[in-house]
Design a protein around this motif. Structure first.
Motif, mmCIF file in Angstrom:
data_model
loop_
_atom_site.group_PDB
_atom_site.id
_atom_site.type_symbol
_atom_site.label_atom_id
_atom_site.label_comp_id
_atom_site.label_asym_id
_atom_site.label_seq_id
_atom_site.Cartn_x
_atom_site.Cartn_y
_atom_site.Cartn_z
ATOM 1 N N TYR A 183 0.830 -1.210 0.000
ATOM 2 C CA TYR A 183 0.000 0.000 0.000
ATOM 3 C C TYR A 183 0.861 1.256 0.000
ATOM 4 O O TYR A 183 0.426 2.336 -0.422
ATOM 5 C CB TYR A 183 -0.895 0.007 1.247
ATOM 6 C CG TYR A 183 -0.149 0.318 2.525
ATOM 7 C CD1 TYR A 183 -0.040 1.631 2.991
ATOM 8 C CD2 TYR A 183 0.471 -0.687 3.251
ATOM 9 C CE1 TYR A 183 0.659 1.914 4.154
ATOM 10 C CE2 TYR A 183 1.172 -0.403 4.409
ATOM 11 C CZ TYR A 183 1.259 0.897 4.862
ATOM 12 O OH TYR A 183 1.961 1.181 6.007
ATOM 13 N N SER A 184 2.111 1.112 0.469
ATOM 14 C CA SER A 184 2.985 2.277 0.582
ATOM 15 C C SER A 184 3.613 2.684 -0.743
ATOM 16 O O SER A 184 4.243 3.741 -0.840
ATOM 17 C CB SER A 184 4.094 1.991 1.595
ATOM 18 O OG SER A 184 4.937 0.943 1.154
ATOM 19 N N LEU A 185 3.439 1.871 -1.787
ATOM 20 C CA LEU A 185 4.065 2.162 -3.062
ATOM 21 C C LEU A 185 3.574 3.494 -3.633
ATOM 22 O O LEU A 185 4.343 4.247 -4.230
ATOM 23 C CB LEU A 185 3.794 1.037 -4.061
ATOM 24 C CG LEU A 185 4.501 1.145 -5.421
ATOM 25 C CD1 LEU A 185 6.010 1.176 -5.232
ATOM 26 C CD2 LEU A 185 4.096 -0.018 -6.327
ATOM 27 N N GLY A 186 2.293 3.780 -3.432
ATOM 28 C CA GLY A 186 1.741 5.041 -3.924
ATOM 29 C C GLY A 186 2.402 6.242 -3.274
ATOM 30 O O GLY A 186 2.690 7.245 -3.946
ATOM 31 N N LEU A 187 2.657 6.155 -1.971
ATOM 32 C CA LEU A 187 3.336 7.238 -1.262
ATOM 33 C C LEU A 187 4.759 7.389 -1.766
ATOM 34 O O LEU A 187 5.272 8.503 -1.906
ATOM 35 C CB LEU A 187 3.333 6.960 0.242
ATOM 36 C CG LEU A 187 1.982 7.024 0.947
ATOM 37 C CD1 LEU A 187 2.117 6.558 2.402
ATOM 38 C CD2 LEU A 187 1.414 8.435 0.893
ATOM 39 N N ALA A 237 8.449 10.636 -4.758
ATOM 40 C CA ALA A 237 9.551 10.747 -5.721
ATOM 41 C C ALA A 237 9.202 11.709 -6.849
ATOM 42 O O ALA A 237 10.038 12.521 -7.268
ATOM 43 C CB ALA A 237 9.878 9.367 -6.283
ATOM 44 N N SER A 238 7.975 11.638 -7.335
ATOM 45 C CA SER A 238 7.554 12.505 -8.439
ATOM 46 C C SER A 238 7.605 13.975 -8.032
ATOM 47 O O SER A 238 8.113 14.825 -8.781
ATOM 48 C CB SER A 238 6.135 12.135 -8.885
ATOM 49 O OG SER A 238 6.073 10.801 -9.336
ATOM 50 N N VAL A 239 7.086 14.273 -6.848
ATOM 51 C CA VAL A 239 7.101 15.655 -6.355
ATOM 52 C C VAL A 239 8.531 16.140 -6.153
ATOM 53 O O VAL A 239 8.896 17.258 -6.533
ATOM 54 C CB VAL A 239 6.313 15.757 -5.039
ATOM 55 C CG1 VAL A 239 6.545 17.118 -4.371
ATOM 56 C CG2 VAL A 239 4.825 15.553 -5.294
ATOM 57 N N ALA A 240 9.361 15.285 -5.550
ATOM 58 C CA ALA A 240 10.743 15.665 -5.247
ATOM 59 C C ALA A 240 11.534 15.954 -6.520
ATOM 60 O O ALA A 240 12.287 16.931 -6.599
ATOM 61 C CB ALA A 240 11.422 14.559 -4.444
ATOM 62 N N LEU A 244 12.546 16.247 -18.774
ATOM 63 C CA LEU A 244 12.267 15.481 -19.986
ATOM 64 C C LEU A 244 12.714 14.029 -19.833
ATOM 65 O O LEU A 244 12.029 13.104 -20.284
ATOM 66 C CB LEU A 244 12.981 16.117 -21.174
ATOM 67 C CG LEU A 244 12.457 17.476 -21.636
ATOM 68 C CD1 LEU A 244 13.330 18.032 -22.754
ATOM 69 C CD2 LEU A 244 11.008 17.368 -22.096
ATOM 70 N N SER A 245 13.855 13.836 -19.192
ATOM 71 C CA SER A 245 14.360 12.481 -18.987
ATOM 72 C C SER A 245 13.415 11.685 -18.101
ATOM 73 O O SER A 245 13.116 10.514 -18.386
ATOM 74 C CB SER A 245 15.753 12.530 -18.358
ATOM 75 O OG SER A 245 16.273 11.221 -18.189
ATOM 76 N N GLU A 246 12.931 12.306 -17.048
ATOM 77 C CA GLU A 246 12.013 11.607 -16.143
ATOM 78 C C GLU A 246 10.730 11.217 -16.861
ATOM 79 O O GLU A 246 10.133 10.176 -16.583
ATOM 80 C CB GLU A 246 11.699 12.495 -14.938
ATOM 81 C CG GLU A 246 11.021 11.780 -13.790
ATOM 82 C CD GLU A 246 11.897 10.700 -13.178
ATOM 83 O OE1 GLU A 246 11.334 9.748 -12.596
ATOM 84 O OE2 GLU A 246 13.144 10.802 -13.260
ATOM 85 N N ALA A 247 10.309 12.048 -17.795
ATOM 86 C CA ALA A 247 9.094 11.752 -18.549
ATOM 87 C C ALA A 247 9.263 10.527 -19.435
ATOM 88 O O ALA A 247 8.283 9.902 -19.842
ATOM 89 C CB ALA A 247 8.703 12.956 -19.409
#
Length: 231
Positions: free
Chosen positions: A130-134, A139-142, A178-181
């Motif tokens: 369940y913690s995978l979403g957090l 990570a995305s926000v950071a 762009l790389s993250e995308a």
């Protein structure tokens, strides 16, 4: 013009913290990756987060995960968030004012919280935790916040920074986003694209920190420094 005492202390300290943070990340990642031997960890196909997963198993993407030094990597994740935010804030407070300062500090704070979630909620090998979403959300926000800070650093012309540095900061931040995308394009290159989104701000940290430390060492006593950037 006499340099304010706060700048004499905060600027070199913030610069040193940024460099220290990048070094601790790269070293921790290398040590954790080297400890992963069955099979060998791949910087190209494995996610960075795989190094922090605490159990062993095979993911739905057929990646075998088993990181003996997961504690080291999760500690590094948390330390990275705190150190990067601290370094940015130590530079922002004496150099910026008003809305610009508030935005940069807010981005740094969000980055720190994001990596706190990354280090504490690491998911599991089967991806069912369940913690995978957090973890993914943090990570995305950071990643978004850190690369945005790099772009902003290059956009603030009133800081009177060298043109080469401004171009570098904007370019590395944009390329990082762009790389993250491109992480989801292929499982065979996911690790490469993810690292592009992370190493971008780590590289920016080293260049920014080292440049400030060198310029501080070479600056004559009483030399004028850039004025605070207003809102």
């Amino acid at each position: 013009m006499e340099v304010p005492t706060s700048r004499k202390i905060w600027l070199p300290l913030g610069a040193a913290v940024l460099v220290l943070n990048a070094v601790q990340w790269v070293v921790s990642e290398a040590v954790a990756a080297a400890a992963w031997t069955t099979p060998a960890y791949s910087y190209a196909t494995n996610y960075i987060s795989d190094l922090g997963v605490t159990d062993c198993g095979t993911t739905f993407q057929d990646r075998t995960i088993c990181s003996p030094d997961h504690t080291l990597m999760n500690t590094s994740f948390i330390a990275q968030g705190i150190l990067f935010a601290a370094g940015v804030i130590l530079l922002a407070v004496p150099l910026l004012t008003g809305r610009v300062r508030r935005v940069v500090i807010a981005l740094a704070g969000a980055h720190a919280v994001g990596f706190l979630l990354v280090g504490l909620f690491h998911g599991s090998a089967d991806g069912a935790s369940y913690s995978l979403g957090l973890h993914v959300g943090g990570a995305s926000v950071a990643i978004l916040c850190a690369n945005t800070i790099a772009i902003m650093a290059g956009s603030l012309k009133r800081l009177q920074l060298p043109r080469a540095y401004r171009v570098f900061s904007i370019a590395v931040g944009v390329l990082g986003l762009l790389s993250e995308a491109g992480v989801g394009v292929s499982t065979s290159t996911a690790g490469i694209f993810e690292r592009g989104g992370v190493y971008s701000w780590l590289l920016w940290s080293v260049v920014t920190g080292a440049s400030l430390l060198v310029s501080q060492a070479r600056r004559p006593a009483g030399a004028r420094m850039p004025e605070n950037v207003p809102a």
